[in-house]
Design a protein around this motif. Structure first.
Motif, PDB file in Angstrom:
ATOM      1  N   VAL A  10       0.772  -1.104  -0.269  1.00 25.78           N
ATOM      2  CA  VAL A  10       0.029  -0.017  -0.162  1.00 25.78           C
ATOM      3  C   VAL A  10       0.902   1.258   0.023  1.00 25.78           C
ATOM      4  O   VAL A  10       0.260   2.481  -0.189  1.00 25.78           O
ATOM      5  CB  VAL A  10      -1.038   0.016   1.213  1.00 25.78           C
ATOM      6  CG1 VAL A  10      -2.036  -1.193   0.920  1.00 25.78           C
ATOM      7  CG2 VAL A  10      -0.183   0.022   2.573  1.00 25.78           C
ATOM      8  N   TYR A  11       2.298   1.229   0.154  1.00 25.82           N
ATOM      9  CA  TYR A  11       3.078   2.340   0.199  1.00 25.82           C
ATOM     10  C   TYR A  11       3.800   2.487  -0.905  1.00 25.82           C
ATOM     11  O   TYR A  11       4.453   3.365  -1.230  1.00 25.82           O
ATOM     12  CB  TYR A  11       4.258   2.347   1.355  1.00 25.82           C
ATOM     13  CG  TYR A  11       3.483   1.941   2.784  1.00 25.82           C
ATOM     14  CD1 TYR A  11       2.746   3.004   3.296  1.00 25.82           C
ATOM     15  CD2 TYR A  11       3.609   0.950   3.447  1.00 25.82           C
ATOM     16  CE1 TYR A  11       2.066   2.829   4.571  1.00 25.82           C
ATOM     17  CE2 TYR A  11       3.016   0.728   4.720  1.00 25.82           C
ATOM     18  CZ  TYR A  11       2.484   1.656   5.180  1.00 25.82           C
ATOM     19  OH  TYR A  11       1.722   1.278   6.452  1.00 25.82           O
ATOM     20  N   GLY A  12       3.440   1.807  -2.172  1.00 31.38           N
ATOM     21  CA  GLY A  12       3.825   1.953  -3.391  1.00 31.38           C
ATOM     22  C   GLY A  12       5.090   1.442  -3.672  1.00 31.38           C
ATOM     23  O   GLY A  12       5.994   1.803  -4.745  1.00 31.38           O
ATOM     24  N   HIS A  13       5.631   0.585  -2.886  1.00 30.59           N
ATOM     25  CA  HIS A  13       6.882  -0.216  -3.220  1.00 30.59           C
ATOM     26  C   HIS A  13       6.803  -1.544  -2.888  1.00 30.59           C
ATOM     27  O   HIS A  13       5.773  -2.048  -2.070  1.00 30.59           O
ATOM     28  CB  HIS A  13       8.039   0.341  -2.347  1.00 30.59           C
ATOM     29  CG  HIS A  13       7.958   0.202  -0.695  1.00 30.59           C
ATOM     30  ND1 HIS A  13       7.213   1.224  -0.206  1.00 30.59           N
ATOM     31  CD2 HIS A  13       8.534  -0.835  -0.026  1.00 30.59           C
ATOM     32  CE1 HIS A  13       7.317   0.745   1.093  1.00 30.59           C
ATOM     33  NE2 HIS A  13       8.162  -0.282   1.213  1.00 30.59           N
ATOM     34  N   VAL A  14       7.849  -2.370  -3.438  1.00 31.52           N
ATOM     35  CA  VAL A  14       7.903  -3.909  -3.198  1.00 31.52           C
ATOM     36  C   VAL A  14       7.913  -4.041  -1.650  1.00 31.52           C
ATOM     37  O   VAL A  14       8.626  -3.860  -1.011  1.00 31.52           O
ATOM     38  CB  VAL A  14       8.976  -4.420  -3.992  1.00 31.52           C
ATOM     39  CG1 VAL A  14       9.360  -5.926  -3.596  1.00 31.52           C
ATOM     40  CG2 VAL A  14       8.924  -4.262  -5.526  1.00 31.52           C
ATOM     41  N   ASN A  15       6.996  -4.893  -1.177  1.00 28.88           N
ATOM     42  CA  ASN A  15       7.009  -5.405   0.101  1.00 28.88           C
ATOM     43  C   ASN A  15       8.102  -6.299   0.462  1.00 28.88           C
ATOM     44  O   ASN A  15       8.702  -6.959  -0.263  1.00 28.88           O
ATOM     45  CB  ASN A  15       5.807  -6.225   0.194  1.00 28.88           C
ATOM     46  CG  ASN A  15       5.500  -6.489   1.749  1.00 28.88           C
ATOM     47  OD1 ASN A  15       5.907  -7.531   2.432  1.00 28.88           O
ATOM     48  ND2 ASN A  15       4.408  -5.547   2.411  1.00 28.88           N
ATOM     49  N   ASN A  16       8.365  -6.033   1.677  1.00 27.18           N
ATOM     50  CA  ASN A  16       9.645  -6.323   2.396  1.00 27.18           C
ATOM     51  C   ASN A  16       9.576  -8.223   2.170  1.00 27.18           C
ATOM     52  O   ASN A  16      10.985  -8.642   1.856  1.00 27.18           O
ATOM     53  CB  ASN A  16      10.054  -6.062   3.552  1.00 27.18           C
ATOM     54  CG  ASN A  16       8.974  -6.821   4.768  1.00 27.18           C
ATOM     55  OD1 ASN A  16       7.801  -6.374   4.535  1.00 27.18           O
ATOM     56  ND2 ASN A  16       9.303  -7.328   5.641  1.00 27.18           N
ATOM     57  N   VAL A  17       8.618  -8.715   2.252  1.00 22.48           N
ATOM     58  CA  VAL A  17       8.839 -10.194   2.102  1.00 22.48           C
ATOM     59  C   VAL A  17       9.265 -10.805   0.841  1.00 22.48           C
ATOM     60  O   VAL A  17       9.905 -11.801   0.699  1.00 22.48           O
ATOM     61  CB  VAL A  17       7.600 -10.926   2.618  1.00 22.48           C
ATOM     62  CG1 VAL A  17       6.483 -10.580   1.701  1.00 22.48           C
ATOM     63  CG2 VAL A  17       7.635 -12.308   2.651  1.00 22.48           C
ATOM     64  N   VAL A  18       8.905  -9.846  -0.268  1.00 26.08           N
ATOM     65  CA  VAL A  18       9.354 -10.298  -1.721  1.00 26.08           C
ATOM     66  C   VAL A  18      10.718 -10.252  -1.946  1.00 26.08           C
ATOM     67  O   VAL A  18      11.413 -11.202  -2.545  1.00 26.08           O
ATOM     68  CB  VAL A  18       8.542  -9.376  -2.616  1.00 26.08           C
ATOM     69  CG1 VAL A  18       9.050  -9.670  -4.024  1.00 26.08           C
ATOM     70  CG2 VAL A  18       7.246  -9.416  -2.450  1.00 26.08           C
ATOM     71  N   PRO A  58      13.811   1.809  -2.124  1.00 27.56           N
ATOM     72  CA  PRO A  58      12.915   1.147  -2.545  1.00 27.56           C
ATOM     73  C   PRO A  58      13.015   0.346  -3.861  1.00 27.56           C
ATOM     74  O   PRO A  58      13.566   1.031  -4.822  1.00 27.56           O
ATOM     75  CB  PRO A  58      11.584   2.068  -2.548  1.00 27.56           C
ATOM     76  CG  PRO A  58      12.346   3.416  -2.593  1.00 27.56           C
ATOM     77  CD  PRO A  58      13.865   3.122  -1.918  1.00 27.56           C
ATOM     78  N   LEU A  59      12.175  -0.759  -4.274  1.00 25.07           N
ATOM     79  CA  LEU A  59      12.053  -1.313  -5.551  1.00 25.07           C
ATOM     80  C   LEU A  59      10.473  -1.128  -5.541  1.00 25.07           C
ATOM     81  O   LEU A  59       9.874  -1.205  -4.689  1.00 25.07           O
ATOM     82  CB  LEU A  59      12.395  -2.829  -5.618  1.00 25.07           C
ATOM     83  CG  LEU A  59      13.990  -3.122  -5.424  1.00 25.07           C
ATOM     84  CD1 LEU A  59      14.032  -4.547  -5.096  1.00 25.07           C
ATOM     85  CD2 LEU A  59      14.608  -2.579  -6.636  1.00 25.07           C
ATOM     86  N   SER A  60      10.134  -1.268  -6.678  1.00 29.94           N
ATOM     87  CA  SER A  60       8.521  -0.983  -7.358  1.00 29.94           C
ATOM     88  C   SER A  60       8.326  -1.627  -8.602  1.00 29.94           C
ATOM     89  O   SER A  60       9.080  -1.779  -9.532  1.00 29.94           O
ATOM     90  CB  SER A  60       7.972   0.413  -7.113  1.00 29.94           C
ATOM     91  OG  SER A  60       8.601   1.168  -7.891  1.00 29.94           O
ATOM     92  N   PHE A  61       7.055  -1.948  -8.681  1.00 31.40           N
ATOM     93  CA  PHE A  61       6.574  -2.205  -9.876  1.00 31.40           C
ATOM     94  C   PHE A  61       6.666  -1.237 -10.943  1.00 31.40           C
ATOM     95  O   PHE A  61       6.013  -0.004 -10.505  1.00 31.40           O
ATOM     96  CB  PHE A  61       5.118  -2.909  -9.967  1.00 31.40           C
ATOM     97  CG  PHE A  61       4.406  -3.385 -11.119  1.00 31.40           C
ATOM     98  CD1 PHE A  61       4.965  -4.730 -11.813  1.00 31.40           C
ATOM     99  CD2 PHE A  61       3.710  -2.534 -11.845  1.00 31.40           C
ATOM    100  CE1 PHE A  61       4.394  -4.901 -12.746  1.00 31.40           C
ATOM    101  CE2 PHE A  61       3.138  -3.094 -13.087  1.00 31.40           C
ATOM    102  CZ  PHE A  61       3.588  -4.034 -13.592  1.00 31.40           C
ATOM    103  N   PRO A  62       7.006  -1.321 -12.131  1.00 30.60           N
ATOM    104  CA  PRO A  62       7.453  -2.574 -12.885  1.00 30.60           C
ATOM    105  C   PRO A  62       8.940  -2.403 -13.251  1.00 30.60           C
ATOM    106  O   PRO A  62       9.758  -2.837 -14.164  1.00 30.60           O
ATOM    107  CB  PRO A  62       7.039  -2.201 -14.225  1.00 30.60           C
ATOM    108  CG  PRO A  62       6.973  -0.763 -14.527  1.00 30.60           C
ATOM    109  CD  PRO A  62       6.894  -0.071 -13.104  1.00 30.60           C
ATOM    110  N   ASP A  63       9.533  -2.475 -11.817  1.00 27.75           N
ATOM    111  CA  ASP A  63      11.209  -2.584 -11.904  1.00 27.75           C
ATOM    112  C   ASP A  63      11.739  -3.903 -12.415  1.00 27.75           C
ATOM    113  O   ASP A  63      11.002  -4.959 -12.094  1.00 27.75           O
ATOM    114  CB  ASP A  63      11.841  -2.375 -10.671  1.00 27.75           C
ATOM    115  CG  ASP A  63      11.782  -0.885 -10.094  1.00 27.75           C
ATOM    116  OD1 ASP A  63      11.633  -0.252 -11.102  1.00 27.75           O
ATOM    117  OD2 ASP A  63      12.064  -0.616  -8.861  1.00 27.75           O
TER     118      ASP A  63
END
Length: 138
Positions: A10-18, A58-63
């Motif tokens: 929900v914060y716009g970045h890849v979740n830590n568990v990923v 942060p990493l985020s989709f679509p990286d």
């Protein structure tokens, strides 16, 4: 490795568990691509016993994430991998972490020595070996 829409939180970045999934994928893909692991038939398999991660950016989709893998330590039955994850066009890691495999017999799940063919290959990825190669190149 491509991030997926569902990886973002929900914060716009890849979740830590990923990030842990990326570590697992990077290490096992490296083993499979180098003919060191047959997931259905290898008599000795590496089970994950420890992981850790430090997040820097942060990493985020679509990286598209690039992973670098090195070997920090090879023990009798265990291997500690160091992994760095990079965002596109970045030379600084978004995250660094470690991943420990303990090799066990596929059937009994009892620890066994790291198989020789795996040990030989992974020794080329150790920091000690990389330092020696760098010194030889100078």
């Amino acid at each position: 490795m491509a991030t997926r829409w569902m990886d973002n939180d929900v914060y716009g970045h890849v979740n830590n568990v990923v990030y842990y999934s990326f570590f697992d994928t990077a290490v096992n893909a490296m083993l499979i691509e180098n003919d060191l692991l047959d997931t259905g038939a290898s008599p000795a398999i590496g089970l994950v016993v420890e992981t850790g991660c430090t997040y820097a950016a942060p990493l985020s989709f679509p990286d598209d994430v690039t992973a670098g893998v090195s070997v920090a330590r090879i023990g009798t039955s265990s291997i500690r991998y160091d992994v760095a994850l990079f965002a596109p066009d970045s030379d600084r890691p978004a995250a660094t972490g470690h991943f420990v495999h303990v090799y066990v017999d596929r059937d009994t799940r009892r620890p066994v020595p790291v198989p020789d063919h795996i040990r030989s290959f992974l020794e080329t990825l150790t920091a000690r070996h990389a330092d020696a190669a760098g010194e030889a190149a100078r």
